[in-house]
Design an enzyme around this catalytic site. Structure first.
Site, short mmCIF file in Angstrom:
data_model
loop_
_atom_site.label_atom_id
_atom_site.label_comp_id
_atom_site.label_asym_id
_atom_site.label_seq_id
_atom_site.Cartn_x
_atom_site.Cartn_y
_atom_site.Cartn_z
N GLU A 16 0.82 -1.27 -0.17
CA GLU A 16 0.14 -0.01 -0.05
C GLU A 16 0.73 1.32 -0.13
OE1 GLU A 16 -2.47 -3.07 2.34
OE2 GLU A 16 -0.45 -2.50 2.16
N LYS A 18 3.86 1.75 -1.44
CA LYS A 18 4.46 1.88 -2.48
C LYS A 18 3.26 2.57 -3.41
CE LYS A 18 5.62 -0.60 -6.73
NZ LYS A 18 6.64 -0.02 -7.15
N LYS A 115 24.04 1.45 0.04
CA LYS A 115 23.61 0.26 0.68
C LYS A 115 23.88 0.49 2.39
CE LYS A 115 22.52 -1.96 -3.35
NZ LYS A 115 23.32 -3.08 -3.50
N GLY A 433 20.56 -2.30 -19.00
CA GLY A 433 19.78 -3.58 -19.54
C GLY A 433 18.38 -3.42 -19.73
N ARG A 516 10.27 1.29 -4.11
CA ARG A 516 10.96 0.12 -5.05
C ARG A 516 11.00 -1.13 -3.98
NH1 ARG A 516 11.90 -3.49 -9.00
NH2 ARG A 516 14.13 -4.23 -9.04
N HIS A 695 17.48 6.94 -10.62
CA HIS A 695 16.59 6.83 -9.49
C HIS A 695 15.82 8.31 -9.12
CE1 HIS A 695 19.31 3.22 -8.91
NE2 HIS A 695 18.20 2.78 -8.41
#
Length: 760
Positions: A16, A18, A115, A433, A516, A695
């Site tokens: 929810e 997201k 990260k 990609g 994400r 991003h």
């Protein structure tokens, strides 16, 4: 014996958060709707934990984007360029820091992202100025405490969570080189004390301060900063401070806890169970309680109750039951929410699994066992034994030899052959990609998965998408094309569905960053490649163009790191099994005429143990796994790899050991800062420093991209530089992507003219 939790997943059982955030960003709902969804998720989380019977329940573990960014706003750590916009709307200010802002005369980049220690969670990096001032800017934590009071009722059970002051400084970066971020501790600690006093005034008793840096190799400066911070906090705070560390043991830093005033210390016994024999004697003569991080918050397998009970009883014998607390080893944001939402997993595998909700109840079970319930212990043992007998065949060993993980010739020889064979220009352009995954594409995949449409119709539609993306790339004049990955939901999940011994979930969502979310596969048995996994799609794409098309694969270490891995054999055995499967696919691509093959390894850094003493063992098997997957090809076949959003400065020699012909990396958010380290190291192979931050929705200009290319050309040999975005483009919109890539190829053309004279 108190039972508590360090943090709970915040995305909602149906993602929810997201959906609500993305609707807000697209002007399809307003702040009231966004806040209402947030309140609903927090209410459900608190109710689950309260109903289970936890004694302390975390608060302020919810976030609309990132908990480190939340902390930055709480402390007023907001770069000046963001303060100049949205000053009347804190949420838009917040999202601009995370995603950038581009409208009318405004064009501000997103803040750097990296990260969270050795996990796949990404956080926004705080930026510190030499004259940094700290002040209480956001009221989020205080508002959430008041929300929690209405749900939990008993205020003493509410445990606000804060990143500790030393870890917060450690996680940030200095904007100038003329000072050290740890110098800011004297300005920062008084604000923490103000925050804690305000929480006390709300009736809160326990406060959780997360200091995961205690699991690291700390410098003398960091140690002194820690001692100063907690001496000051201890002198002025009467609350029950729970100091938590996770992701590794703290034995090497235990001396830092002498003479500090905290109520309890939390340690991670999942990542380092051996530390217990050092911690217990240290705490015996103190008044500090011990929280045992005993349930694995980073994997989905059920707790081995027999092993946990041994540690609990040993701790009780040393300190007494009233001084022992039990909890997951870390926040549960790293696992899915509820195993009961899974309907397709074999029941014997499902019985062996526990998601966040089930892990809360494991704490309750452990307390019952301590109180004498032997039936729970026996049932747990039987489930583990049954799984082992039925699903975990004898480990399939992969033989390791030099022939399996070395290319036939050195990079210098390979590079000459590849230049002749591939005939690419200086500053060749490519993408990483994936291309935008539109609603139509997701719908087609979903219908095929549910067998609403036939395989023939599905294949036809995916081929139409591929033809379209090939034409778009040719029109933009990209040099090395990709097929777009429209058949793939996720770069790891796709391969998990093609490999034996791995399963995918229906609703096992985990937050990676912001909105994400990913569904990590579950490796439950021996991994084998059963058939071609990518050949048909890649070869079809190549048949539609005279330009080169890259074969796109996910590397063995990333498949391993971004999955929940079986816990009944050494991790390197699983890594080599995956590597051999990828190697077979690489050789099949080469056999079918694909001349460039990309094996993505964005997770190579995040798998690194926190302490340097453990690095050699990790790199020994991780680098071998990558090289096993990539080294069977001819010299003329060019192997690419991709890495992103991690700190790489201290591992360049190991990146070089991977011996990929080309590596592409994230560098745009950090404005090419990483390249200085590459240059100082004299990285020998070709490199594509990202020139476009994918991003963020903002579109970089030609001039901005050219400036980054020029910076790169001053640090690296021009003949070795590729031009590409930071990462894949699946989360972006087509209108953003096409404009940005067009600007990228235009900047590359200009660079070929202006910078060609620098070619040595």
């Amino acid at each position: 014996m108190l039972k508590h939790n360090l943090g709970y997943p915040r995305i909602g059982i149906k993602r929810e958060l997201k959906n609500s955030c993305e609707a807000y960003w697209n002007n399809k709902n307003d702040l009231n709707n966004l806040f209402e969804i947030g309140r609903k998720i927090k209410k459900e989380n608190w109710e689950v934990q309260n109903k289970a019977g936890l004694d302390l329940i975390p608060c302020n573990d919810f976030s609309f984007y990132d908990h480190v960014l939340d902390m930055a706003l709480l402390l007023g750590v907001i770069p000046e360029e963001y303060m100049s916009i949205h000053h009347n709307n804190p949420m838009d200010l917040y999202f601009s820091m995370a995603r950038g802002f581009q409208k009318d005369e405004w064009d501000i980049r997103a803040m750097e992202m990296t990260k969270w220690f050795n996990t796949n969670y990404h956080y926004i990096v705080p930026e510190f100025d030499k004259t940094q001032k700290f002040f209480i800017f956001s009221n989020k934590i205080f508002e959430e405490v008041n929300e929690a009071k209405k749900i939990i009722k008993f205020t003493k059970k509410i445990k606000p969570v804060l990143i500790g002051p030393v870890s917060f400084l450690f996680l940030g970066k200095e904007k100038q080189r003329s000072f050290h971020k740890m110098d800011l501790i004297e300005k920062l600690v008084p604000i923490y004390i103000q925050i804690i006093h305000k929480l006390q005034n709300e009736g809160v008793n326990w406060i959780q301060l997360d200091e995961p840096i205690l699991g690291l190799d700390l410098s003398d400066r960091e140690k002194e900063t820690f001692k100063y911070a907690y001496k000051e906090i201890g002198n002025k705070i009467s609350s029950e401070i729970l100091l938590t560390s996770y992701f590794d043991g703290i034995s090497e830093n235990i001396s830092l806890l002498k003479n500090i005033s905290i109520k309890a210390l939390h340690i991670d016994l999942v990542e380092d169970s051996r530390q217990l024999h050092k911690i217990l004697p240290f705490l015996k003569e103190s008044n500090i309680n011990l929280s045992l991080g005993i349930v694995n918050g980073r994997n989905v397998w059920i707790n081995n109750y027999a092993n946990s009970i041994k540690k609990i009883k040993k701790s009780i014998d040393f300190l007494g039951e009233d001084r022992i607390m039990i909890a997951p080893n870390c926040s549960l944001i790293h696992v899915p929410i509820d195993i009961e939402s899974e309907n397709l997993i074999h029941k014997d595998i499902k019985n062996r699994m526990a998601f966040a909700k089930q892990k809360i109840y494991e704490l309750i079970d452990l307390e019952k066992i301590i109180k004498g319930d032997k039936n729970i212990l026996l049932e747990n043992k039987n489930i583990i034994e049954k799984y082992k007998n039925e699903f975990n065949e004898k480990v399939k060993k992969i033989e390791i030899s030099n022939e399996n993980f070395n290319r036939k010739n050195t990079f210098e020889i390979r590079q000459k052959k590849q230049k002749e064979k591939l005939n690419l220009p200086i500053f060749p352009t490519t993408t990483i990609g994936s291309f935008p995954q539109t609603k139509e594409i997701r719908s087609i995949r979903n219908k095929f998965r549910k067998k609403i449409i036939s395989k023939e119709k599905y294949t036809k539609k995916i081929k139409e998408f591929i033809v379209d993306v090939i034409e778009k790339q040719e029109k933009i004049n990209i040099d090395v094309l990709v097929h777009g990955e429209f058949e793939r939901t996720d770069m790891v999940e796709y391969f998990s569905e093609k490999l034996q011994g791995i399963l995918s979930t229906e609703n096992g969502w985990v937050q990676s960053y912001g909105s994400r979310c990913v569904k990590p596969p579950i490796i439950y048995g021996n991994v084998n490649r059963m058939d071609d996994m990518t050949i048909d799609w890649i070869c079809f794409a190549q048949s539609r163009t005279t330009k080169l098309v890259k074969g796109m694969l996910t590397g063995p270490v990333t498949i391993l790191q971004w999955s929940f891995v079986r816990d009944d054999q050494p991790i390197y055995d699983t890594a080599y099994q995956i590597a051999w499967a990828i190697r077979e696919e690489v050789l099949s691509l080469e056999k079918n005429g694909i001349k460039i093959i990309q094996i993505d390894e964005p997770a190579i850094r995040e798998g690194l143990p926190l302490k340097k003493k453990n690095w050699k063992f990790y790199f020994d098997w991780a680098i071998k796994a990558f090289r096993m997957s990539s080294s069977g090809v001819k010299d003329e076949t060019q192997i690419h790899t991709h890495m992103c959003y991690s700190e790489f400065n201290d591992i360049f020699e190991h990146i070089a050991d991977m011996d990929a012909d080309v590596i592409t990396m994230e560098t745009s958010r950090s404005k090419m800062e990483l390249l200085k380290a590459f240059s100082d190291f004299s990285y020998p192979n070709e490199i594509g420093p990202g020139v476009y931050d994918i991003h963020s929705p903002r579109i970089p200009s030609v001039e901005e991209i050219y400036d980054l290319i020029e910076k790169a050309s001053k640090k690296l040999p021009i003949k070795n530089i590729w031009i590409n975005p930071d990462c894949g483009l699946k989360t972006r919109k087509w209108e953003e992507v096409l404009k940005s890539l067009k600007n990228m190829t235009e900047a590359a053309k200009i660079a070929r003219i202006k910078l060609v004279n620098q070619l040595s």
